[in-house]
Scaffold this active site. Structure first.
Site, PDB file in Angstrom:
ATOM      1  N   ASP A 136      44.788  30.698  21.622  1.00  0.00           N
ATOM      2  CA  ASP A 136      43.928  31.387  20.467  1.00  0.00           C
ATOM      3  C   ASP A 136      44.841  31.042  19.212  1.00  0.00           C
ATOM      4  OD1 ASP A 136      42.402  34.495  20.511  1.00  0.00           O
ATOM      5  OD2 ASP A 136      42.552  33.116  18.975  1.00  0.00           O
TER       6      ASP A 136
HETATM    7  C1  GLC Z   1      40.689  34.655  16.584  1.00  0.00           C
HETATM    8  C2  GLC Z   1      40.095  35.113  17.798  1.00  0.00           C
HETATM    9  C3  GLC Z   1      39.250  34.040  18.684  1.00  0.00           C
HETATM   10  C4  GLC Z   1      38.715  33.211  17.633  1.00  0.00           C
HETATM   11  C5  GLC Z   1      39.923  32.237  17.196  1.00  0.00           C
HETATM   12  C6  GLC Z   1      39.399  31.171  16.243  1.00  0.00           C
HETATM   13  O1  GLC Z   1      41.840  34.961  16.151  1.00  0.00           O
HETATM   14  O2  GLC Z   1      40.929  35.778  18.459  1.00  0.00           O
HETATM   15  O3  GLC Z   1      38.384  34.689  19.200  1.00  0.00           O
HETATM   16  O4  GLC Z   1      37.933  32.435  18.457  1.00  0.00           O
HETATM   17  O5  GLC Z   1      40.753  33.018  16.514  1.00  0.00           O
HETATM   18  O6  GLC Z   1      38.557  31.791  14.987  1.00  0.00           O
END
Ligand code: GLC
Length: 743
Positions: A278
């Site tokens: 993430d």
């Molecule tokens: C965010 C989220 C994730 C998302 C990623 C890209 O913090 O936790 O669900 O896909 O970053 O934006």
């Protein structure tokens, strides 16, 4: 029974082995050939995912040097093609980039938030929505979305409950698989598809206290029986990628958890999907107290099986020295690169790396808007309809009020990065169109959902005098749910409840529509309304969808995918709970307690003296403008052999009302005695059927012992012999049980 089907039947009763699509030999050959040509730096470059912001010189330099594998957040097709040209034509090996984005409930045509889409209990409609999202987003070059979110959530304080399908693992898995099919289509190399991303792997929905990014404590049986099943369904549906989560599980951060990322995902489930971190989650191993520094975090994440580093800059900065010093394993790096290259080959990016500018920006097609409208209609959950207040009668004069009646931005809900609010149609606009402007008076009452000023309420009350019916649109602004937006108080924000109460006092019929990003505490508001609809943020076509429901053009068929709580402090709260040794009975509530009441005067069972017990409305609940009757379920047998047994269950459902309607017929079971105590009900199947007035349909479900498997006291997974109950019902608190045994 033919040999093949016997084998199939036996396979069903053992622990079903999960297998992803067989690897494509041709792709694997091309992956290995390309891998053999790559330098150490180029291998590490593929693991580096950066957020793109235009055609920036620093990024262009990295791309030409082969130091970037994927970009997220670049959505201008011309810029996408320029950056892609640098990767394909101006780098040594010409490996294309994957462009990605959070396309969570639509790209430009926004569908209801996933919690709303799940409330339709219509996987085909959810799949269609995902396919539309893929067509729109891929038209600007986005070929990978970070969706579906498969986090089972039982705590409405958690803002990200908006992004999932609710509290049930079976429903979450079915809805997630539908999205994966919609995004990826039948051929992922087709340019109008997107790679799906099963996230957040795993356990994020169990964030302690409903506070985002918090630790989780998940016993193994809950991990195996509640948290993981939707992700296993994602593997079966062929999810091309996974994303690990921010949280730790029982102290082990998922970014460093090789049991989760390798033993379970690769070993047990045989998945070859690519695993992305993430945003910054590898770096977060440092503040989590698992790694001393970014170098240690990079080492731990690669060893655990995180293939791509989203914006921690950990891999690009540390893997070369870790590999050269023998602190990181070249095989681990090669496997990560293989998973990334395989995805790029599957997407057809080597053959077709560029966006077709001529046909780009395929947005808001009529069929897309129609499907989005239907999703709003089918996600509307009719909670109450006293005196058949709804649907509105022809020629009715209405007062439209409330902060969400004309909120183009806020009706879109969370994760609407590419929202063009001018395309959003509000309930006010659609009601004016459908009822006639002269029949619609609009007085906001409050300026926005958090507005505490009550001076506008009097104007709404005054305007109510000339109305036959009052329509109040309340809820949450979009920013009050979603990532990092958790609430401890789940009641309507601002003075919205005061607005409802004041309008109730006028004596006119009150219809309230709640448009939020989470299940709310609505007891008083529902009591002050003659009719009540829950519509989780509906997206672009919220107006037409809700107006169609309110005027009766559409008959609501949404059903809750979470319980509706009585009080915020009940959280976490869910229907599939165990019985406890003292289930609530004879509840004596706080206002009924006598002065100096004795210690045992409240009955000593499991409830709150200031709230009672259980939800205000149960999981699976939803009314219709018609009524349905269920026959007693008929079993093909009341005994099933634990090995190879199966049974079918039939129920005749009749539309006993005067208009066509759709019903969500739900199958629940209960295992009465277990080596670990078992939930009082578990959803084991459902079917949404549409019946004409007077029509009867026989609904049949098939059950095998594998459907009743759970993680037993000895840690193994399977069914246990014993007594069971079964319901076929319109929600998780209704129906008459029938009994059966597993021998
Ligand atoms: C965010 C989220 C994730 C998302 C990623 C890209 O913090 O936790 O669900 O896909 O970053 O934006």
């Amino acid at each position: 029974m033919k040999l093949k089907s016997i084998i199939a039947a036996i396979a069903l009763t053992t622990t079903a082995t999960v297998s992803a699509a067989p690897p494509d030999a041709e792709i694997e050959k091309r992956v290995d050939e390309l891998l053999s040509k790559m330098t150490l730096e180029e291998k590490i470059g593929q693991l580096n995912q950066r957020s793109g912001y235009g055609y920036a010189p620093e990024m262009v330099g990295l791309i030409k040097a082969g130091m970037v594998g994927s970009l997220l957040n670049e959505c201008d097709p011309e810029v996408v093609n320029k950056l892609q040209r640098d990767a394909v034509e101006n780098s040594r090996l010409g490996i294309p980039l994957i462009f990605s984005r959070d396309v969570i409930h639509g790209f430009k045509t926004l569908f209801p938030i996933p919690l709303g889409q799940a409330s339709t209990w219509n996987p085909a409609l959810v799949e269609q929505g995902a396919a539309i999202a893929a067509d729109e987003a891929s038209s600007v070059g986005i070929r990978w979305t970070f969706s579906p979110m498969l986090d089972v959530a039982r705590d409405a304080r958690w803002g990200r409950i908006a992004e999932g399908s609710g509290e049930d693992p079976l429903l979450t898995g079915i809805m997630g698989a539908a999205m994966i099919r919609g995004y990826q289509g039948k051929d992922l190399s087709a340019p109008n598809t997107m790679a799906a991303c099963a996230k957040h792997f795993a356990g994020y929905g169990f964030s302690e206290s409903g506070k985002d990014y918090n630790t989780t404590w998940i016993p193994e049986p809950v991990l195996r029986d509640v948290v993981l099943p939707p992700f296993e369904e994602a593997v079966k549906a062929g999810a091309a990628t996974f994303m690990c989560s921010f949280n730790d599980i029982n102290g082990m951060p998922t970014n460093a958890d090789s049991r989760l990322l390798r033993d379970i995902l690769r070993g047990e489930w045989k998945s070859d999907a690519m695993m992305v971190s993430d945003w910054g989650s590898i770096m977060q191993l440092v503040p989590q107290g698992y790694a001393a520094d970014l170098r240690g975090a990079a080492k731990a994440a690669l060893a655990a099986g995180v293939d791509m580093d989203m914006e921690s800059h950990a891999y690009i900065a540390n893997l070369k020295s870790l590999i050269e010093n023998g602190e990181a394993n070249m095989d681990d790096l090669d496997n990560a690169v293989r998973n990334i290259l395989r995805l790029k080959f599957r997407l057809g990016l080597f053959e077709n790396p560029y966006v077709d500018i001529k046909s780009s920006r395929r947005f808001y097609l009529p069929a897309s808007l129609e499907a989005a409208t239907r999703a709003v209609e089918e996600s509307a959950i009719l909670i109450k309809n006293d005196n058949s207040t709804l649907p509105l009668k022809n020629g009715v004069k209405v007062l439209v009020t409330g902060p969400m009646a004309d909120a183009k931005h806020d009706q879109a809900g969370t994760w609407s990065f590419d929202l063009e609010k001018e395309h959003c149609v509000t309930p006010l606009e659609s009601l004016r169109e459908q009822l006639g402007k002269k029949n619609v008076t609009y007085v906001p009452g409050l300026a926005y959902s958090r507005d505490r000023r009550t001076d506008g309420i009097g104007e709404a009350v005054k305007a109510a005098r000339d109305a036959d019916v009052i329509l109040i649109f309340v809820g949450e602004e979009a920013v009050l749910s979603g990532e990092a937006h958790c609430r401890t108080d789940l009641t309507l924000p601002g003075a919205q409840s005061e607005l409802i109460a004041a309008l109730k006092a006028t004596g006119k019929p009150v219809v309230t529509v709640s448009m939020a990003g989470r299940p709310l505490v609505l007891g008083d508001d529902i009591a002050n309304s003659d009719a009540f609809i829950i519509s989780y943020h509906g997206g672009t076509m919220t107006g037409p969808g809700l107006a169609n429901v309110l005027t009766g053009k559409a008959n609501p068929s949404g059903h809750l995918t979470t319980v509706l709580p009585r009080a915020s402090a009940q959280m976490p709260l869910y229907y599939a709970h165990v019985n406890t040794g003292r289930p609530a009975e004879g509840m004596v509530l706080i206002d009924d307690l006598e002065l100096e009441a004795g210690q045992t005067s409240t009955g000593c069972t499991s409830f709150y003296i200031d709230a009672g017990d259980g939800p205000l409305y149960p999981f699976g609940y939803g009314l219709s403008y018609t009524t349905f009757d269920y026959s007693t379920p008929e079993l093909s047998t009341d005994e099933m052999a634990i090995n190879g047994g199966e049974m079918t269950v039939k129920c005749r459902v009749t539309n006993t009302g005067s208009r066509e309607g759709a019903e969500v017929v739900q199958l629940y079971t209960r295992d009465l005695i277990g080596s670990l105590v078992r939930p009082v009900r578990e959803l084991k199947g459902f079917e949404k059927i549409t019946l004409k007035p007077g029509e009867t349909r026989e609904v049949t479900f098939r059950l095998t012992p594998a459907d009743l498997a759970f993680t037993r006291a000895d840690g193994t997974r399977g069914a246990e012999a014993g007594d069971f109950q079964l319901w076929i019902a319109p929600n998780s608190a209704a129906g008459t049980p029938v009994s059966f045994k597993i021998k």
